[in-house]
Design a protein around this motif. Structure first.
Motif, PDB file in Angstrom:
ATOM      1  N   PHE A 170       0.828  -1.202   0.000  1.00 48.93           N
ATOM      2  CA  PHE A 170       0.000   0.000   0.000  1.00 48.93           C
ATOM      3  C   PHE A 170       0.867   1.258   0.000  1.00 48.93           C
ATOM      4  CE2 PHE A 170      -3.131  -2.772   2.585  1.00 48.93           C
ATOM      5  CZ  PHE A 170      -3.565  -3.393   1.426  1.00 48.93           C
ATOM      6  N   LEU A 171       1.987   1.198   0.731  1.00 46.93           N
ATOM      7  CA  LEU A 171       2.906   2.335   0.738  1.00 46.93           C
ATOM      8  C   LEU A 171       3.529   2.533  -0.642  1.00 46.93           C
ATOM      9  CD1 LEU A 171       4.456   4.570   2.207  1.00 46.93           C
ATOM     10  CD2 LEU A 171       6.143   2.848   2.900  1.00 46.93           C
ATOM     11  N   LEU A 172       3.799   1.442  -1.346  1.00 47.99           N
ATOM     12  CA  LEU A 172       4.328   1.559  -2.705  1.00 47.99           C
ATOM     13  C   LEU A 172       3.353   2.317  -3.597  1.00 47.99           C
ATOM     14  CD1 LEU A 172       6.296   0.867  -5.005  1.00 47.99           C
ATOM     15  CD2 LEU A 172       5.117  -1.351  -5.218  1.00 47.99           C
ATOM     16  N   VAL A 173       2.063   2.035  -3.457  1.00 46.65           N
ATOM     17  CA  VAL A 173       1.056   2.757  -4.244  1.00 46.65           C
ATOM     18  C   VAL A 173       1.081   4.238  -3.891  1.00 46.65           C
ATOM     19  CG1 VAL A 173      -1.403   2.995  -4.733  1.00 46.65           C
ATOM     20  CG2 VAL A 173      -0.400   0.716  -4.503  1.00 46.65           C
ATOM     21  N   GLU A 174       1.175   4.529  -2.582  1.00 47.98           N
ATOM     22  CA  GLU A 174       1.242   5.930  -2.161  1.00 47.98           C
ATOM     23  C   GLU A 174       2.464   6.626  -2.756  1.00 47.98           C
ATOM     24  OE1 GLU A 174       0.337   6.818   2.105  1.00 47.98           O
ATOM     25  OE2 GLU A 174       0.361   4.634   2.270  1.00 47.98           O
ATOM     26  N   ALA A 175       3.618   5.958  -2.666  1.00 47.47           N
ATOM     27  CA  ALA A 175       4.861   6.560  -3.158  1.00 47.47           C
ATOM     28  C   ALA A 175       4.828   6.752  -4.666  1.00 47.47           C
ATOM     29  CB  ALA A 175       6.053   5.692  -2.751  1.00 47.47           C
ATOM     30  N   LEU A 176       4.281   5.766  -5.394  1.00 43.87           N
ATOM     31  CA  LEU A 176       4.199   5.871  -6.846  1.00 43.87           C
ATOM     32  C   LEU A 176       3.229   6.993  -7.241  1.00 43.87           C
ATOM     33  CD1 LEU A 176       5.200   4.688  -9.501  1.00 43.87           C
ATOM     34  CD2 LEU A 176       3.385   2.961  -9.360  1.00 43.87           C
ATOM     35  N   SER A 177       2.148   7.128  -6.480  1.00 47.07           N
ATOM     36  CA  SER A 177       1.209   8.220  -6.738  1.00 47.07           C
ATOM     37  C   SER A 177       1.889   9.573  -6.557  1.00 47.07           C
ATOM     38  CB  SER A 177       0.010   8.131  -5.782  1.00 47.07           C
ATOM     39  OG  SER A 177      -0.711   6.939  -5.962  1.00 47.07           O
TER      40      SER A 177
ATOM     41  N   GLY B 253       4.188  10.319  -9.352  1.00 45.25           N
ATOM     42  CA  GLY B 253       3.452  10.712 -10.554  1.00 45.25           C
ATOM     43  C   GLY B 253       3.003  12.155 -10.494  1.00 45.25           C
ATOM     44  N   ILE B 254       2.559  12.591  -9.316  1.00 46.66           N
ATOM     45  CA  ILE B 254       2.158  13.989  -9.147  1.00 46.66           C
ATOM     46  C   ILE B 254       3.348  14.909  -9.351  1.00 46.66           C
ATOM     47  CG2 ILE B 254       1.307  15.675  -7.478  1.00 46.66           C
ATOM     48  CD1 ILE B 254      -0.333  13.334  -6.231  1.00 46.66           C
ATOM     49  N   ALA B 255       4.489  14.517  -8.763  1.00 47.32           N
ATOM     50  CA  ALA B 255       5.704  15.318  -8.922  1.00 47.32           C
ATOM     51  C   ALA B 255       6.148  15.382 -10.378  1.00 47.32           C
ATOM     52  CB  ALA B 255       6.817  14.749  -8.056  1.00 47.32           C
ATOM     53  N   ALA B 256       5.819  14.341 -11.157  1.00 52.76           N
ATOM     54  CA  ALA B 256       6.186  14.317 -12.575  1.00 52.76           C
ATOM     55  C   ALA B 256       5.204  15.084 -13.447  1.00 52.76           C
ATOM     56  CB  ALA B 256       6.293  12.868 -13.054  1.00 52.76           C
ATOM     57  N   GLY B 257       4.144  15.615 -12.857  1.00 58.76           N
ATOM     58  CA  GLY B 257       3.235  16.464 -13.620  1.00 58.76           C
ATOM     59  C   GLY B 257       1.829  15.947 -13.804  1.00 58.76           C
ATOM     60  N   LEU B 258       1.499  14.762 -13.247  1.00 61.98           N
ATOM     61  CA  LEU B 258       0.139  14.242 -13.402  1.00 61.98           C
ATOM     62  C   LEU B 258      -0.810  14.891 -12.401  1.00 61.98           C
ATOM     63  CD1 LEU B 258       0.829  10.403 -13.760  1.00 61.98           C
ATOM     64  CD2 LEU B 258       0.223  12.008 -15.580  1.00 61.98           C
ATOM     65  N   GLU B 259      -2.079  14.974 -12.799  1.00 61.81           N
ATOM     66  CA  GLU B 259      -3.101  15.404 -11.851  1.00 61.81           C
ATOM     67  C   GLU B 259      -3.176  14.370 -10.723  1.00 61.81           C
ATOM     68  OE1 GLU B 259      -4.926  18.129 -11.747  1.00 61.81           O
ATOM     69  OE2 GLU B 259      -3.966  18.925 -13.564  1.00 61.81           O
TER      70      GLU B 259
END
Length: 276
Positions: free
Chosen positions: A187-194, A197-203
């Motif tokens: 679950f933490l991996l999902v949080e970190a990947l999210s 992704g935000i830092a890379a420019g995704l909504e």
């Protein structure tokens, strides 16, 4: 109707002490796998409405005045409640009863001290996905457990997912650190990947949707494939491509593998402290 594969291996009678979230979820899996509801008893001082309704619908005995010992007694109460509940639970142990415990931190020696009638004991550590029939359970058996009793315990655990039998009880702390706590790591991996992704420019909503679906899909692919995880990783990594660039970071000497090893070691150490 075709009988469930594990039906013939299910215990002839079972007493479940504690029908909370985990106990109730396991019970649902056992009933689906062929456990006879008419030979099942639940002991829970404050059962949830869903459990009360299930017992009424399926003919399961709920909190009988003088319950008989079952072929299997499953302890699924809160570990901190064992001391208070032990005298009543010990009366549910017959000379041929298999005691199965999923109580975190309670060793076989602890259980026998508080339930002196118990001889054959299986200690197990399931994890949260057992609630949807996709659990991973590590289990160990005391020397008194017969092959038939072990087979019955295996049928119960298998009804909720995958079971791995351990050579000795000393490995339970490692199981707790790997599979018991493991869902939280995912679950933490999902949080970190999210967040990445935000830092890379995704909504944010897009990042969360893609991260969640990616981890869930990768897990499903891993489950469906006979290949090892390392082979699947290599299969999706083109030399010099984007995945390789990311893995160069994750697989460096101070990357994910040593960090995960450190995390599991910390969890194992804490499990030993709690057991002590």
């Amino acid at each position: 109707m075709t009988a469930a594969p594990n039906a013939a291996r299910m215990p002839a009678s079972l007493v479940l002490a504690g029908a909370g979230k985990m106990g109730g979820a396991m019970l649902a899996g056992w009933l689906d796998a062929g456990l006879d509801p008419l030979s099942t008893t639940i002991v829970d001082p404050v059962p949830a409405r869903a459990i009360v309704d299930l017992c009424a619908q399926r003919g399961i005995r709920l909190n009988p005045t003088d319950p008989d010992p079952g072929a299997v007694l499953v302890l699924a109460i809160k570990p901190q409640g064992l001391e208070t509940a032990a005298p009543g639970l010990d009366r549910l142990v017959g000379p041929d009863t298999l005691l199965v415990s999923i109580l975190a931190g309670k060793t076989i020696a602890d259980l026998r001290t508080r339930l002196p009638r118990a001889r054959a004991v299986v200690r197990a550590m399931p994890n949260l996905p057992a609630s949807i029939g996709r659990g991973a359970t590590g289990a160990c058996a005391s020397p008194e457990v017969t092959p038939a009793q072990r087979d019955a315990a295996d049928a119960l655990f298998s009804a909720n997912g995958t079971v791995a039998w351990l050579a000795d009880e000393g490995q339970i702390d490692a199981v707790t650190a790997v599979s018991g706590s493991g869902p939280a790591y995912v679950f933490l991996l999902v949080e970190a990947l999210s967040e990445a992704g935000i830092a890379a420019g995704l909504e944010p909503a897009v990042a969360r949707t893609l991260a969640r679906a990616t981890v869930a899909g990768a897990g499903a692919l891993l489950d469906a494939s006979p290949e090892e995880a390392a082979d699947l990783r290599r299969n999706v990594t083109s030399p010099g491509g984007t995945t390789a660039a990311a893995l160069d970071v994750l697989m460096r000497p101070d990357g994910l593998t040593p960090l995960m090893r450190e995390a599991v070691t910390a969890a194992k150490r804490r499990a030993a402290e709690l057991a002590g």
